[in-house]
Each structure stands twice: as structure tokens, then as C-alpha cells.
Design an enzyme around this catalytic site. Structure first.
Site, PDB file in Angstrom:
ATOM      1  N   SER A 164      46.306  52.047   6.929  1.00  0.00           N
ATOM      2  CA  SER A 164      45.357  52.271   7.947  1.00  0.00           C
ATOM      3  C   SER A 164      44.117  51.474   6.999  1.00  0.00           C
ATOM      4  O   SER A 164      44.062  51.600   5.813  1.00  0.00           O
ATOM      5  CB  SER A 164      45.113  53.585   8.037  1.00  0.00           C
ATOM      6  OG  SER A 164      43.768  54.033   8.817  1.00  0.00           O
ATOM      7  N   TYR A 177      43.924  62.840   5.835  1.00  0.00           N
ATOM      8  CA  TYR A 177      44.438  61.450   6.367  1.00  0.00           C
ATOM      9  C   TYR A 177      44.121  60.351   5.496  1.00  0.00           C
ATOM     10  O   TYR A 177      44.831  59.486   5.098  1.00  0.00           O
ATOM     11  CB  TYR A 177      44.051  61.270   7.693  1.00  0.00           C
ATOM     12  CG  TYR A 177      44.533  60.063   8.536  1.00  0.00           C
ATOM     13  CD1 TYR A 177      45.742  60.059   9.064  1.00  0.00           C
ATOM     14  CD2 TYR A 177      43.745  58.854   8.380  1.00  0.00           C
ATOM     15  CE1 TYR A 177      46.389  59.013   9.650  1.00  0.00           C
ATOM     16  CE2 TYR A 177      44.392  57.700   8.894  1.00  0.00           C
ATOM     17  CZ  TYR A 177      45.645  57.832   9.475  1.00  0.00           C
ATOM     18  OH  TYR A 177      45.982  56.737  10.324  1.00  0.00           O
TER      19      TYR A 177
HETATM   20  C1  BGC Z   1      43.614  56.541  12.824  1.00  0.00           C
HETATM   21  C2  BGC Z   1      43.112  56.324  14.280  1.00  0.00           C
HETATM   22  C3  BGC Z   1      41.600  55.690  13.950  1.00  0.00           C
HETATM   23  C4  BGC Z   1      41.710  54.335  13.245  1.00  0.00           C
HETATM   24  C5  BGC Z   1      40.482  53.528  12.989  1.00  0.00           C
HETATM   25  C6  BGC Z   1      43.523  54.906  12.067  1.00  0.00           C
HETATM   26  O1  BGC Z   1      44.381  54.955  11.096  1.00  0.00           O
HETATM   27  O2  BGC Z   1      44.823  56.979  13.115  1.00  0.00           O
HETATM   28  O3  BGC Z   1      42.678  57.628  14.561  1.00  0.00           O
HETATM   29  O4  BGC Z   1      41.047  55.339  15.218  1.00  0.00           O
HETATM   30  O5  BGC Z   1      42.251  54.444  11.972  1.00  0.00           O
HETATM   31  O6  BGC Z   1      39.431  54.473  12.407  1.00  0.00           O
END
Ligand code: BGC
Length: 279
Positions: A164, A177
Site C-alpha cells: 500500500s 494497518y
Molecule cells: C487503503 C485504502 C486507502 C488507500 C489510500 C489503501 O491501502 O486500504 O483504504 O484509501 O490506501 O490511502
């Protein structure tokens, strides 16, 4: 056919993964679903992993079979060691081996830090980080057992970690996260360093804001979408296919020299867009 004709180029690009065997975790929705379908379209046989939502997984399987390749759905919780071991060993039984592991399954359990429970912390780390570790480990064992098969791929195997932008962008209210994705980045690099001498390529694809169920509240009203677009220099929310296409490319021999890299697929979200006018 004339060499280099359009038809030939298309045939080449659509069969980039012909004869390869791929497993995608969390493949019944969102980015995982698009990725599983794109791998099938590129000629790979595909295992469609899911933890809940068997009907949707079977639909993905049917769509992949439409490309003339093999596919089946497999229920497993990637955070459970025995289930991951069983999933990969069944794949070796059914497909003979594995060439591409896409460790995609992930989730969010958001809360301000003072309200975040240990259960929320553990759940996200267990699925997003431990789950990827277990999938990578089981795939690596099979890659090492089998070695390089030059007719199939230049590499003995490819592991693609779904990361991410929050691998490097801190994210208030999402410490579990963001920590899991920061961990994915270092895990990926360490595995890449460890396994590259055995011709195993480990890389990450790092999506930005992609239109999927995980972040629906960030794009499903015009106001929310406008707010989100301020964070995206390219001014468009991504589609699952943007990520799926990147995974196909990283998995293919076209990118054989890409080892231990993170490919950000984010419309420029990691370019510190606040500094376009400030600073
Ligand atoms: C998350 C999303 C978020 C995106 C950008 C992703 O890894 O799961 O919820 O919109 O990152 O912030």
C-alpha cells in the site's frame, strides 16, 4: 503474419504467463479478484483463495475458466498456518506446482490509537503481515524444490506482496494497518535478499486509493471523492485493473530483473501532493 504486427503484439502481451500456475489470496473481491482474472487472461492457471464469500469466488473461477485455463476456489484463512500449508499443498497436487504467489488478502480495522483494541491490532497484523509471511514461505519451499524450468519462466518463482502507499505514508487513525504495510515492505526486501540467489523474485505492488469495498466511504459520495482526489496528483481514483495489470507485469519475465522493488501504482499519491502549493 508480418513480424511485429499488431495482432502478434497483442497475442504476446495477452499470453505473458502462459503455462504458469498462480495463487491469489483474497481473490473473491476488489484488487484480488481483478488480479486473479488478469492472471488467467494472461494464460496462467489460477487458484482463487477466499475466506468468506464462496459464491463470489466461484464466479471469479468461472470467468477465469472462460480464458481456457484451469481454476478452482479454495477457502483458507491466510493467518492460520495449517490452512496456508494445506492450500499450497493442494495446489501442488492439483496443478503440479506454483510459479506465482500473490499475497493479496488484507483488511482494515480502523480506530484512534486510544480506542484501538489489542484484538483490532492483532487481527490486522495477523492477516496483512503474518498471512503474507506464511504464503511467501510455503511458495518459496515449492520454488526451491522445483527450481527453474526455462520453458516456463526465467525465475524459479515469483512472490508478489500486495502492499500500500501506507508502506511509507503514515496514516493517523490506522496505526495497525500502516504498521502492517510498513512491515510488508521490510519483509519483502528481506525475503528478496534471501531468495534472489535461488532465482526467486520477491517484489511488492503498492496501490494508492483504488475503488474497492475496503475504502468505499472514501469515494462513494461526490464530496468524499473530491476530498480524496486532492491527495491524488493524477486526479482519478484507481481501478482494480490498474493494480491487476501491474501484478501481471511484475510476475512476467518482461520484468525479470526487478528484484526487491516496490512498484507504487497510486496516481502520484506518494509524491507529497500537499507540497504542490505549500512548503
Ligand atoms: C487503503 C485504502 C486507502 C488507500 C489510500 C489503501 O491501502 O486500504 O483504504 O484509501 O490506501 O490511502
Amino acid at each position: 503474419m508480418v513480424s511485429g504486427s499488431g495482432e502478434q503484439r497483442v497475442a504476446m502481451s495477452t499470453q505473458l504467463l502462459q503455462g504458469q500456475k498462480a495463487l491469489v489470496t483474497g481473490a473473491n473481491s476488489g484488487i484480488g479478484k481483478a488480479t486473479a482474472i488478469a492472471l488467467g487472461r494472461a494464460g496462467a492457471d489460477v487458484v482463487v483463495n477466499y475466506v468468506a464469500g464462496a459464491d463470489e469466488a466461484e464466479k471469479v473461477v468461472a470467468e477465469i475458466k472462460g480464458f481456457g485455463v484451469r481454476a478452482y476456489a479454495h477457502e483458507a484463512d491466510v493467518s492460520q498456518e495449517d490452512q496456508v500449508v494445506g492450500m499450497v499443498s493442494r495446489m501442488v497436487d492439483e496443478f503440479g506446482t506454483i510459479d506465482i504467489m500473490v499475497a493479496n488478502a488484507g483488511l482494515q480495522r480502523d480506530a484512534p490509537v486510544t480506542e484501538m483494541t489489542a484484538a483490532q491490532w492483532h487481527k490486522v497484523l495477523d492477516v496483512n503481515l503474518t498471512g503474507q509471511f506464511l504464503c511467501a514461505r510455503e511458495a518459496a519451499k515449492e520454488f526451491l524444490r522445483r527450481g527453474v524450468v526455462p520453458e516456463v519462466s526465467k525465475a524459479a518463482g515469483k512472490i508478489i506482496c500486495m502492499s500500500s502507499v501506507h508502506q511509507i505514508i503514515p496514516w493517523s487513525g490506522h496505526v495497525n494497518y500502516a504498521s502492517s504495510k510498513g512491515g510488508v515492505g521490510m519483509m519483502m526486501q528481506t525475503l528478496a535478499q534471501e531468495l534472489a540467489p535461488q532465482k526467486i523474485r520477491v517484489n511488492a505492488v503498492a496501490p494508492g486509493a483504488i475503488r474497492t469495498p475496503i475504502n468505499q466511504s472514501a469515494w462513494d459520495t461526490p464530496e468524499a471523492e473530491a476530498e480524496l482526489l486532492r491527495l491524488i496528483p493524477y486526479r482519478r481514483v484507481g481501478d482494480p485493473d490498474d493494480i491487476a495489470n501491474a501484478v501481471v507485469a511484475v510476475a512476467s519475465d518482461l520484468l525479470d530483473y526487478v528484484v526487491g522493488s516496490t512498484l507504487y501504482v497510486d496516481g502520484g499519491m506518494t509524491l507529497f501532493p500537499g507540497f504542490a502549493t505549500g512548503g
